[in-house]
Design a protein around this motif. Structure first.
Motif, PDB file in Angstrom:
ATOM      1  N   ALA A 237      68.701  44.570  68.290  1.00  0.00           N
ATOM      2  CA  ALA A 237      68.558  44.207  69.700  1.00  0.00           C
ATOM      3  C   ALA A 237      69.664  44.843  70.516  1.00  0.00           C
ATOM      4  CB  ALA A 237      68.591  42.684  69.867  1.00  0.00           C
ATOM      5  N   GLY A 238      69.279  45.413  71.648  1.00  0.00           N
ATOM      6  CA  GLY A 238      70.230  45.971  72.603  1.00  0.00           C
ATOM      7  C   GLY A 238      70.121  45.209  73.907  1.00  0.00           C
ATOM      8  N   ILE A 239      70.479  43.926  73.861  1.00  0.00           N
ATOM      9  CA  ILE A 239      70.429  43.058  75.030  1.00  0.00           C
ATOM     10  C   ILE A 239      71.826  42.489  75.257  1.00  0.00           C
ATOM     11  CG2 ILE A 239      67.979  42.493  74.770  1.00  0.00           C
ATOM     12  CD1 ILE A 239      68.783  39.917  73.381  1.00  0.00           C
ATOM     13  N   GLN A 286      60.819  44.122  57.378  1.00  0.00           N
ATOM     14  CA  GLN A 286      60.088  44.502  58.581  1.00  0.00           C
ATOM     15  C   GLN A 286      61.053  44.610  59.768  1.00  0.00           C
ATOM     16  OE1 GLN A 286      56.674  45.137  59.514  1.00  0.00           O
ATOM     17  NE2 GLN A 286      57.765  45.645  61.395  1.00  0.00           N
ATOM     18  N   LEU A 287      60.969  45.701  60.503  1.00  0.00           N
ATOM     19  CA  LEU A 287      61.776  45.841  61.707  1.00  0.00           C
ATOM     20  C   LEU A 287      61.241  44.913  62.792  1.00  0.00           C
ATOM     21  CD1 LEU A 287      62.331  49.706  61.977  1.00  0.00           C
ATOM     22  CD2 LEU A 287      64.115  47.977  61.669  1.00  0.00           C
ATOM     23  N   VAL A 288      62.154  44.189  63.439  1.00  0.00           N
ATOM     24  CA  VAL A 288      61.788  43.259  64.511  1.00  0.00           C
ATOM     25  C   VAL A 288      62.783  43.439  65.656  1.00  0.00           C
ATOM     26  CG1 VAL A 288      61.365  40.862  65.167  1.00  0.00           C
ATOM     27  CG2 VAL A 288      60.933  41.601  62.822  1.00  0.00           C
ATOM     28  N   THR A 289      62.276  43.394  66.892  1.00  0.00           N
ATOM     29  CA  THR A 289      63.153  43.527  68.040  1.00  0.00           C
ATOM     30  C   THR A 289      62.627  42.693  69.203  1.00  0.00           C
ATOM     31  OG1 THR A 289      64.410  45.141  69.340  1.00  0.00           O
ATOM     32  CG2 THR A 289      62.051  45.555  69.089  1.00  0.00           C
ATOM     33  N   THR A 290      63.284  42.779  70.335  1.00  0.00           N
ATOM     34  CA  THR A 290      62.897  42.030  71.526  1.00  0.00           C
ATOM     35  C   THR A 290      61.867  42.823  72.334  1.00  0.00           C
ATOM     36  OG1 THR A 290      64.536  43.004  73.013  1.00  0.00           O
ATOM     37  CG2 THR A 290      65.251  41.150  71.639  1.00  0.00           C
ATOM     38  N   GLU A 291      61.217  42.154  73.269  1.00  0.00           N
ATOM     39  CA  GLU A 291      60.276  42.851  74.154  1.00  0.00           C
ATOM     40  C   GLU A 291      60.987  43.941  74.952  1.00  0.00           C
ATOM     41  OE1 GLU A 291      56.712  40.378  75.960  1.00  0.00           O
ATOM     42  OE2 GLU A 291      58.583  39.249  76.131  1.00  0.00           O
ATOM     43  N   LEU A 306      57.791  45.020  65.028  1.00  0.00           N
ATOM     44  CA  LEU A 306      57.253  43.808  65.636  1.00  0.00           C
ATOM     45  C   LEU A 306      58.176  43.374  66.767  1.00  0.00           C
ATOM     46  CD1 LEU A 306      56.173  41.645  62.541  1.00  0.00           C
ATOM     47  CD2 LEU A 306      54.706  42.981  64.069  1.00  0.00           C
ATOM     48  N   ALA A 307      57.600  43.011  67.890  1.00  0.00           N
ATOM     49  CA  ALA A 307      58.376  42.491  69.015  1.00  0.00           C
ATOM     50  C   ALA A 307      58.153  40.992  69.110  1.00  0.00           C
ATOM     51  CB  ALA A 307      57.963  43.170  70.311  1.00  0.00           C
ATOM     52  N   LEU A 308      59.248  40.272  69.278  1.00  0.00           N
ATOM     53  CA  LEU A 308      59.172  38.820  69.423  1.00  0.00           C
ATOM     54  C   LEU A 308      59.246  38.472  70.906  1.00  0.00           C
ATOM     55  CD1 LEU A 308      59.191  35.934  68.235  1.00  0.00           C
ATOM     56  CD2 LEU A 308      61.693  36.076  68.223  1.00  0.00           C
ATOM     57  N   PRO A 309      58.136  38.073  71.526  1.00  0.00           N
ATOM     58  CA  PRO A 309      58.178  37.715  72.943  1.00  0.00           C
ATOM     59  C   PRO A 309      58.706  36.301  73.142  1.00  0.00           C
ATOM     60  CG  PRO A 309      55.932  37.533  72.128  1.00  0.00           C
ATOM     61  CD  PRO A 309      56.775  38.012  70.970  1.00  0.00           C
TER      62      PRO A 309
END
Length: 333
Positions: A237-239, A286-291, A306-309
């Protein structure tokens, strides 16, 4: 770049560096206070500013989305106006997700454009005027609380309930763009975002200094039917605060075998993504990141992630609803 650790210290014990940098922080705050004294220009329709006092991410984008859906439910046409972040286009220009990418318009405007018309403009006044010409009933100004060019009918200061206002000092001595007391003079409401425990901590530390109506909300994962329980994931995540995203995944039952905190808005170049993909394969994860991160991926890479909204749920719209009703009664009846 990650913010220095002493920014998150308590106001009572700000640390040595905060004290050393205090004169520069005072100067920064004084310059901001002088700059925002200018009365902005009305643009011809109500402007709701979603901003912050802290530098960095506090939850402004989910707040804009929540407000947009609220206003759309009232039969209004809200239009978002954003400066964009790192985009190559100056605007004013409407964001088109079918044509533009995050490198051109910024990741946040690109994400917002999935929910409502979104315009970018480095000159926010010109952006708001363009939105009015495009038929806006109300403008949602994404950031810009310290921008004096546009007259704001309503300003909502968004704050992370866990971090609060940090050590209470201005940049570079702390995380604030301006002193809390100065910000409260122009704010219409404060929205603190976080779980119950963080809200209680925020109320204890900062409640007496929040002198405007105070609403509370929390980011909740959107139910998509995905069962995260026991899933081996490599999260990146880059937030503003990646650790919140990682904690959300853990709360859903995912097994985080690796976490990568990137800089806020960091460009996901092919080289960076290839390294992430290779490591995930080696870990059988599994790669997962933010919207917000997902919209910065190249189209050929998005299907691999996969994006987690998440969506902002506000505990009680009552106070904000009353303020908005007063703001645009002719539209809301």
């Amino acid at each position: 770049m990650r913010p220095p650790g002493f920014w998150s210290a308590s106001p009572e014990r700000p640390g040595v560096m905060a004290r050393v940098l205090a004169p520069l922080g005072w100067l920064y705050g004084a310059v901001t206070a002088q700059r925002v004294k200018r009365e902005g220009t009305p643009v011809g329709c109500p402007v709701i500013c979603v901003g912050n006092i802290n530098a960095g991410g506090t939850g402004k984008t989910p707040t804009v989305i929540a407000l947009a859906q609220y206003l759309q439910g009232k039969g209004l046409k809200p239009i978002a106006v954003s400066r964009g972040y790192g985009g190559s286009m100056d605007g004013p220009m409407e964001v088109d997700p079918r044509v533009h990418d995050a490198g051109q318009v910024g990741d946040e405007p690109l994400l917002l454009a999935a929910f409502l018309p979104a315009w970018i403009a480095k000159d926010r006044l010109a952006g708001c005027q363009a939105a009015v010409e495009a038929g806006a009933d109300v403008i949602l100004l994404d950031d810009g609380f310290q921008n004096p060019l546009v007259f704001k009918d309503l300003s909502i200061v968004v704050v992370d309930a866990h971090r609060g206002f940090g050590n209470g000092r201005c940049i570079p001595a702390g995380p604030l763009r301006e002193p809390v007391e100065e910000g409260m003079k122009r704010a219409s409401a404060v929205l603190s975002i976080g779980p119950d425990e963080a809200q209680k901590s925020f109320e204890k530390q900062w409640g007496s200094r929040v002198t405007v109506p105070h609403a509370k909300g929390a980011l909740q994962p959107l139910q998509t039917g995905m069962d995260w329980q026991g899933q081996r994931v490599m999260a990146f995540a880059g937030i503003g605060h990646p650790e919140k995203f990682f904690a959300t995944l853990r709360g859903l039952g995912a097994e985080l075998v690796e976490m990568r905190a990137l800089d806020d808005h960091q460009e996901l170049t092919p080289a960076i993504f290839n390294r992430l993909e290779s490591q995930a394969k080696a870990l059988n994860a599994q790669l997962v990141t933010t919207e917000k991160d997902a919209v910065r991926l190249r189209p050929e890479d998005r299907y691999k992630v996969l994006a987690l909204p998440v969506r902002l749920e506000i505990d009680d719209w009552g106070g904000l609803d009353e303020i908005i009703q007063r703001l645009i009664p002719s539209k809301l009846g």
